[in-house]
Design a protein around this motif. Structure first.
Motif, PDB file in Angstrom:
ATOM      1  N   LYS A 102      -9.355   0.374   3.096  1.00 35.01           N
ATOM      2  CA  LYS A 102      -9.874   1.702   2.742  1.00 35.01           C
ATOM      3  C   LYS A 102      -8.990   2.350   1.684  1.00 35.01           C
ATOM      4  N   LEU A 103      -7.689   2.180   1.839  1.00 34.65           N
ATOM      5  CA  LEU A 103      -6.744   2.786   0.893  1.00 34.65           C
ATOM      6  C   LEU A 103      -6.806   2.065  -0.457  1.00 34.65           C
TER       7      LEU A 103
ATOM      8  N   LEU B  32      -9.935   3.178  -2.270  1.00 36.65           N
ATOM      9  CA  LEU B  32      -9.787   4.496  -2.912  1.00 36.65           C
ATOM     10  C   LEU B  32      -9.011   4.381  -4.217  1.00 36.65           C
TER      11      LEU B  32
ATOM     12  N   MET C 145       0.787  -1.232   0.000  1.00 33.37           N
ATOM     13  CA  MET C 145       0.000   0.000   0.000  1.00 33.37           C
ATOM     14  C   MET C 145       0.817   1.279   0.000  1.00 33.37           C
TER      15      MET C 145
ATOM     16  N   SER D  27      -8.700  -4.215   7.843  1.00 30.41           N
ATOM     17  CA  SER D  27      -9.810  -3.251   7.800  1.00 30.41           C
ATOM     18  C   SER D  27      -9.260  -1.856   7.529  1.00 30.41           C
ATOM     19  N   ASP D  28      -8.036  -1.581   7.967  1.00 32.47           N
ATOM     20  CA  ASP D  28      -7.443  -0.273   7.670  1.00 32.47           C
ATOM     21  C   ASP D  28      -7.012  -0.170   6.210  1.00 32.47           C
ATOM     22  N   ASN D  29      -6.120  -1.076   5.761  1.00 33.70           N
ATOM     23  CA  ASN D  29      -5.563  -0.875   4.426  1.00 33.70           C
ATOM     24  C   ASN D  29      -6.609  -1.077   3.316  1.00 33.70           C
TER      25      ASN D  29
END
Lengths: 355, 355
Positions: free
Chosen positions: A124-125, A128, A97, A120-122
């Motif tokens: 989102k990136l 996008l 990422m 769950s965090d990455n």
């Protein structure tokens, strides 16, 4: 084609002992050079490659005690790559990422091979940046809706893996991989102990997983039934896997590929794996090993797995997981991407702007 | 001028309680809007601003338990900023090194305010990017050879800080800041205890510093001589500082600015600080406080500091550390940068390229 290969800096390319991503990058890079491409490898300074090497740090960072903040070096590497982006036709990132925000800002397209898994965090990136071009290393890995150009399975060079037609006596089970909870060395030990098998284990211990090793693994190593060989180099690895009766792959996370399985099969040794991530895509169930639903089932399949054809295991790898096939897949992906860019913009290079 | 302000996402803008960088970004952003600029603030979604707000996450991330990897959100923010770079004349980053690799890839210039300090790791990245335009927030901060456009001291809005002409009785010393070892709350306690003074402390406790607090600070809080008020809001802060006889600033790291010092002086309360980082630039030694070489000296200067002119402390802040002066400094820096870019490239905007 002018290609930049961007490797993680954590381990050198190729890794001296274990290290999945860096081994794949090494095989891919060298084969691309052999096929006539002009390749620049961005990797740790102690890497060995047929390509031109560019490094922001002289050694693999994994065991360098001076490094407090790995992300700094990743950003140094990205700076180095993208400030000369216009020199390349394709930038191929293996670092995940960290390259996503920067890649769309230059005209040279970046292709991202996904070597890890989504959190769950990455997620989102990645979401996008879902329109950027991705390569999945298994179909199981495609848990997010991204612009996947294709799945390119990791490949190994069969010449580096000797077929060992008959396992060593007395027979043993092999475990190879980082000694971390999700790789399941604790389950390999339990399976061996409960069924009276010897187990030989090898693999690195990350600093952050030292406590797990000391607590869960070390007390069980008696160097008779349960052996730990430490980190092994390539030859030792081939020996460990090839001489084994069977290899256990008792992962409890959705491993996106699992190079150890193909390395084992290349030496003729069938693999008993847990049904997680790519395992059912990599093991040919009933032919080169077994894909199991539980650790009990893994243990129960041992007698049947011992009857599998070791030569077939090797043939299977040769036909599905060779460097040749991997590089064919990547070359096709590069072509596909460049054609689509030419169609869109009519040119490949951006003019240089001086700041 | 079309300006992007890029704030850290850790805390909202302005922070509800303590939070240095976010407070500065808030004052700067709102004043730029009042002066007629078209400003977009990239910050946490709960921020309050006169500018147009763009957010990748609905709340300040500091206390959000769901967040495992802050860097993901920083990259989301950078993606959001730089994909629309061509919309701005200037991008002003307050997030530090994370913006360095990406900033040179677009034609819109990025100006970086250095709010932190340098480490042996991040120095390498700053060094590689030494030609990018930087703002230092004190001269003491200029420990690397970078392209500093100027020093712009942080500024506060004097209207929000009432002058309290006489300290409260019985008198007390104040400490305000994160309760972390480098801010020195343990030394503030020692100075108070050894000299029979009351001490009132306020400030946030970061999760990573909870252990330090429990071990070193909590046992000394008796709520009589040594009080801890928790995190305080703006009004409580003004009251805490303004009613104090003196404020202690016992830092043991090279703090690049130290907003608490000017907040205290704005309320009329002199500051006794350790000679570290910006402290000698911010305290007017012998007039608005004392710059000391040791904790013993800090304690020894208390009687003399009590004699300082509280009205003068406030005047001094008004003349040197107001929002007006800070925004004057930044506007001048933006102009300086744009002029140099126009001279170099003849234009400001890059044409849009579609991928």
């Amino acid at each position: 084609m002018k290609i930049a290969q961007v490797a993680p800096l954590w381990e050198r390319v190729p890794p001296p002992t274990y290290g999945g991503i860096e081994l794949v990058v090494s095989r891919l890079t060298d084969e691309l050079v052999r096929r006539g491409h002009e390749v620049t490898l961005f990797a740790s300074g102690d890497s060995q490659t047929l390509a031109r090497l560019e490094a922001v740090y002289p050694r693999a960072m994994r065991l360098d005690q001076e490094i407090q903040d790995y992300s700094v070096y990743e950003m140094l590497e990205l700076s180095q790559v993208y400030e000369q982006a216009a020199e390349f036709d394709i930038i191929h990132s293996h670092i995940g990422m960290a390259a996503l925000a920067i890649a769309p800002l230059v005209k040279t397209p970046t292709i991202h091979t996904l070597h890890g898994s989504f959190s769950s965090d990455n997620s989102k990136l990645y979401h996008l940046h879902q329109k950027q071009p991705y390569i999945s290393i298994s179909n199981a890995q495609r848990q997010l809706n991204l612009n996947y150009l294709r799945t390119v399975y990791n490949g190994i060079d069969l010449e580096n893996y000797t077929l060992l037609a008959t396992p060593q006596e007395p027979p043993y089970l092999a475990f190879l991989g980082r000694l971390s909870p999700e790789k399941g060395p604790q389950h390999a030990i339990a399976i061996a102990k409960q069924n009276g098998w010897r187990l030989k284990m090898a693999g690195k211990i990350n600093i952050s997983e030292r406590q797990f090793f000391e607590r869960e693994i070390a007390p069980q190593i008696d160097s008779k039934q349960i052996e730990y060989l430490g980190e092994v180099n390539h030859l030792e690895k081939v020996e460990l896997l090839g001489n084994a009766a069977l290899t256990l792959f008792p992962i409890n996370w959705p491993e996106p590929f699992g190079l150890v399985m193909i390395e084992s099969m290349a030496t003729g040794t069938p693999v008993i794996g847990m049904n997680n991530g790519s395992v059912p895509e990599v093991i040919s169930h009933g032919k080169t090993g077994f894909v199991c639903q539980s650790y009990e089932e893994m243990a129960a399949m041992i007698p049947e797995a011992l009857e599998l054809n070791r030569s077939y295991c090797r043939e299977y790898v040769k036909n599905k997981f060779s460097v040749t096939q991997m590089v064919d897949g990547y070359e096709a992906a590069y072509q596909q991407l460049l054609q689509s860019r030419i169609a869109l913009n009519g040119h490949l290079y951006s003019p240089k702007v001086s700041f």
